[in-house]
Design a protein around this motif. Structure first.
Motif, PDB file in Angstrom:
ATOM      1  N   ILE A   1      20.783 -57.993 -40.246  1.00 30.36           N
ATOM      2  CA  ILE A   1      21.956 -57.494 -39.522  1.00 30.36           C
ATOM      3  C   ILE A   1      23.254 -58.004 -40.160  1.00 30.36           C
ATOM      4  O   ILE A   1      23.388 -59.180 -40.471  1.00 30.36           O
ATOM      5  CB  ILE A   1      21.900 -57.910 -38.038  1.00 30.36           C
ATOM      6  CG1 ILE A   1      20.743 -57.186 -37.336  1.00 30.36           C
ATOM      7  CG2 ILE A   1      23.216 -57.590 -37.332  1.00 30.36           C
ATOM      8  CD1 ILE A   1      20.508 -57.652 -35.913  1.00 30.36           C
ATOM      9  N   ARG A   2      24.181 -57.086 -40.340  1.00 31.29           N
ATOM     10  CA  ARG A   2      25.529 -57.418 -40.800  1.00 31.29           C
ATOM     11  C   ARG A   2      26.521 -56.747 -39.853  1.00 31.29           C
ATOM     12  O   ARG A   2      26.480 -55.538 -39.677  1.00 31.29           O
ATOM     13  CB  ARG A   2      25.777 -56.912 -42.237  1.00 31.29           C
ATOM     14  CG  ARG A   2      24.810 -57.450 -43.281  1.00 31.29           C
ATOM     15  CD  ARG A   2      25.030 -58.918 -43.567  1.00 31.29           C
ATOM     16  NE  ARG A   2      24.196 -59.362 -44.674  1.00 31.29           N
ATOM     17  CZ  ARG A   2      22.923 -59.746 -44.556  1.00 31.29           C
ATOM     18  NH1 ARG A   2      22.340 -59.743 -43.366  1.00 31.29           N
ATOM     19  NH2 ARG A   2      22.223 -60.136 -45.602  1.00 31.29           N
ATOM     20  N   ILE A   3      27.409 -57.523 -39.274  1.00 31.59           N
ATOM     21  CA  ILE A   3      28.417 -56.986 -38.353  1.00 31.59           C
ATOM     22  C   ILE A   3      29.740 -56.901 -39.105  1.00 31.59           C
ATOM     23  O   ILE A   3      30.247 -57.913 -39.599  1.00 31.59           O
ATOM     24  CB  ILE A   3      28.549 -57.873 -37.105  1.00 31.59           C
ATOM     25  CG1 ILE A   3      27.202 -57.958 -36.384  1.00 31.59           C
ATOM     26  CG2 ILE A   3      29.617 -57.314 -36.161  1.00 31.59           C
ATOM     27  CD1 ILE A   3      27.142 -59.009 -35.293  1.00 31.59           C
ATOM     28  N   ILE A   4      30.268 -55.687 -39.200  1.00 30.79           N
ATOM     29  CA  ILE A   4      31.492 -55.485 -39.976  1.00 30.79           C
ATOM     30  C   ILE A   4      32.529 -54.721 -39.145  1.00 30.79           C
ATOM     31  O   ILE A   4      32.211 -54.128 -38.112  1.00 30.79           O
ATOM     32  CB  ILE A   4      31.225 -54.729 -41.300  1.00 30.79           C
ATOM     33  CG1 ILE A   4      30.791 -53.284 -41.026  1.00 30.79           C
ATOM     34  CG2 ILE A   4      30.188 -55.463 -42.144  1.00 30.79           C
ATOM     35  CD1 ILE A   4      30.732 -52.408 -42.273  1.00 30.79           C
ATOM     36  N   GLU A   5      33.749 -54.718 -39.639  1.00 31.83           N
ATOM     37  CA  GLU A   5      34.833 -53.998 -38.981  1.00 31.83           C
ATOM     38  C   GLU A   5      34.712 -52.500 -39.241  1.00 31.83           C
ATOM     39  O   GLU A   5      34.482 -52.070 -40.379  1.00 31.83           O
ATOM     40  CB  GLU A   5      36.174 -54.512 -39.527  1.00 31.83           C
ATOM     41  CG  GLU A   5      37.391 -53.815 -38.965  1.00 31.83           C
ATOM     42  CD  GLU A   5      38.666 -54.248 -39.665  1.00 31.83           C
ATOM     43  OE1 GLU A   5      39.658 -53.513 -39.555  1.00 31.83           O
ATOM     44  OE2 GLU A   5      38.658 -55.313 -40.318  1.00 31.83           O
TER      45      GLU A   5
ATOM     46  N   ILE B   1      23.518 -52.418 -40.596  1.00 32.43           N
ATOM     47  CA  ILE B   1      24.961 -52.648 -40.530  1.00 32.43           C
ATOM     48  C   ILE B   1      25.478 -52.171 -39.177  1.00 32.43           C
ATOM     49  O   ILE B   1      25.233 -51.039 -38.770  1.00 32.43           O
ATOM     50  CB  ILE B   1      25.677 -51.901 -41.672  1.00 32.43           C
ATOM     51  CG1 ILE B   1      25.150 -52.395 -43.024  1.00 32.43           C
ATOM     52  CG2 ILE B   1      27.185 -52.076 -41.586  1.00 32.43           C
ATOM     53  CD1 ILE B   1      25.489 -51.486 -44.177  1.00 32.43           C
ATOM     54  N   VAL B   2      26.186 -53.043 -38.495  1.00 29.31           N
ATOM     55  CA  VAL B   2      26.761 -52.708 -37.188  1.00 29.31           C
ATOM     56  C   VAL B   2      28.279 -52.730 -37.330  1.00 29.31           C
ATOM     57  O   VAL B   2      28.866 -53.765 -37.666  1.00 29.31           O
ATOM     58  CB  VAL B   2      26.312 -53.713 -36.102  1.00 29.31           C
ATOM     59  CG1 VAL B   2      26.915 -53.342 -34.745  1.00 29.31           C
ATOM     60  CG2 VAL B   2      24.788 -53.769 -36.021  1.00 29.31           C
ATOM     61  N   SER B   3      28.915 -51.587 -37.085  1.00 28.21           N
ATOM     62  CA  SER B   3      30.376 -51.484 -37.198  1.00 28.21           C
ATOM     63  C   SER B   3      31.014 -51.513 -35.820  1.00 28.21           C
ATOM     64  O   SER B   3      30.664 -50.710 -34.957  1.00 28.21           O
ATOM     65  CB  SER B   3      30.758 -50.172 -37.900  1.00 28.21           C
ATOM     66  OG  SER B   3      30.280 -50.141 -39.220  1.00 28.21           O
ATOM     67  N   THR B   4      31.947 -52.430 -35.621  1.00 27.87           N
ATOM     68  CA  THR B   4      32.662 -52.524 -34.344  1.00 27.87           C
ATOM     69  C   THR B   4      34.164 -52.615 -34.617  1.00 27.87           C
ATOM     70  O   THR B   4      34.577 -52.927 -35.732  1.00 27.87           O
ATOM     71  CB  THR B   4      32.235 -53.774 -33.542  1.00 27.87           C
ATOM     72  OG1 THR B   4      32.799 -54.937 -34.142  1.00 27.87           O
ATOM     73  CG2 THR B   4      30.734 -53.916 -33.491  1.00 27.87           C
TER      74      THR B   4
END
Length: 237
Positions: free
Chosen positions: A78-82, A53-56
């Motif tokens: 990979i999951r890109i989340i807020e 999980i990648v938080s940006t």
């Protein structure tokens, strides 16, 4: 019961200390690739992670997807989340995402790492996962070579014994349920003040294991750090 291990790459910062740059520090180039790409690639190498999980920041989610596509970061985990406004909020959102996606069992764990520590080694990640077999929380540390001084800004109030002092790095790793329960015990004021996740678990009475980090596992925060990181990269790290 199957044990799920998740990776969480924290890229939620704007990076004010990097100075006047058009991009948050995690997207700045280190060698030929953005810092965040170097970091995520280290975690892709580990097949034990269920999800990465990648938080940006919300406004950079789409940009992160574009960057990953451009540089061939295509791992299906990979999951890109807020992310959130603070570190703890960002971790909370990642845990909520896990809960909504897979649910959380008592044995599930998470390995949390700063996106701007691009030189984390396979050994450090593996050692974190190994330590979770005996402990509910793990902190990656290196010995403090300089004397640590406690003060109030004007006067020295304490000089602790250097041999007992360590500098914290990441990853920090946790049994997910243990962290959730520890965090729930905090007051609203504590949640704002306590930015270190390992300390949150420590305050709840849990033991926190120490895993040996590496001086090259540096955090790229300032322009000077970026120059050092490029020097490390040029030496073939």
């Amino acid at each position: 019961m199957e044990i799920m291990i998740y990776a969480h790459i924290m890229a939620g910062g704007i990076g004010k200390r990097m100075g006047n740059t058009p991009l948050p520090k995690q997207f700045l180039k280190l060698g030929s690739k953005p810092i965040i790409v170097h970091t995520v690639e280290k975690f892709i190498l580990n097949d034990q992670f269920e999800l990465i999980i990648v938080s940006t920041p919300k406004i950079w989610v789409d940009y992160t997807k574009e960057i990953f596509e451009k540089f061939g970061v295509t791992d299906e985990r990979i999951r890109i989340i807020e992310g959130g406004s603070e570190r703890n909020d960002t971790l909370e959102k990642a845990l909520e995402f896990i809960e909504e996606t897979n649910g959380i069992s008592e044995t599930d764990s998470i390995v949390v790492h700063d996106a701007v520590r691009p030189f984390v080694s396979k050994k450090i990640i593996d050692d974190n996962i190994k330590a979770l077999e005996k402990y509910k929380a793990v902190d990656t540390v290196v010995p403090a070579f300089d004397t640590i001084v406690r003060g109030n800004g004007k006067e020295v109030t304490e000089i602790p014994v250097r041999d007992e002092m360590y500098q914290g790095q990441t990853p920090q790793s946790f049994n997910i349920m243990t962290f959730i329960e520890s965090y729930a015990k905090l007051s609203s004021e504590q949640k704002v003040i306590l930015s270190d996740s390992a300390k949150i678990v420590l305050l709840s009475g849990e033991k926190v294991a120490m895993v040996e980090g590496d001086n090259s596992n540096m955090k790229v925060t300032t322009p000077y750090d970026l120059r050092i990181a490029n020097a490390i990269l040029s030496e073939g790290h």
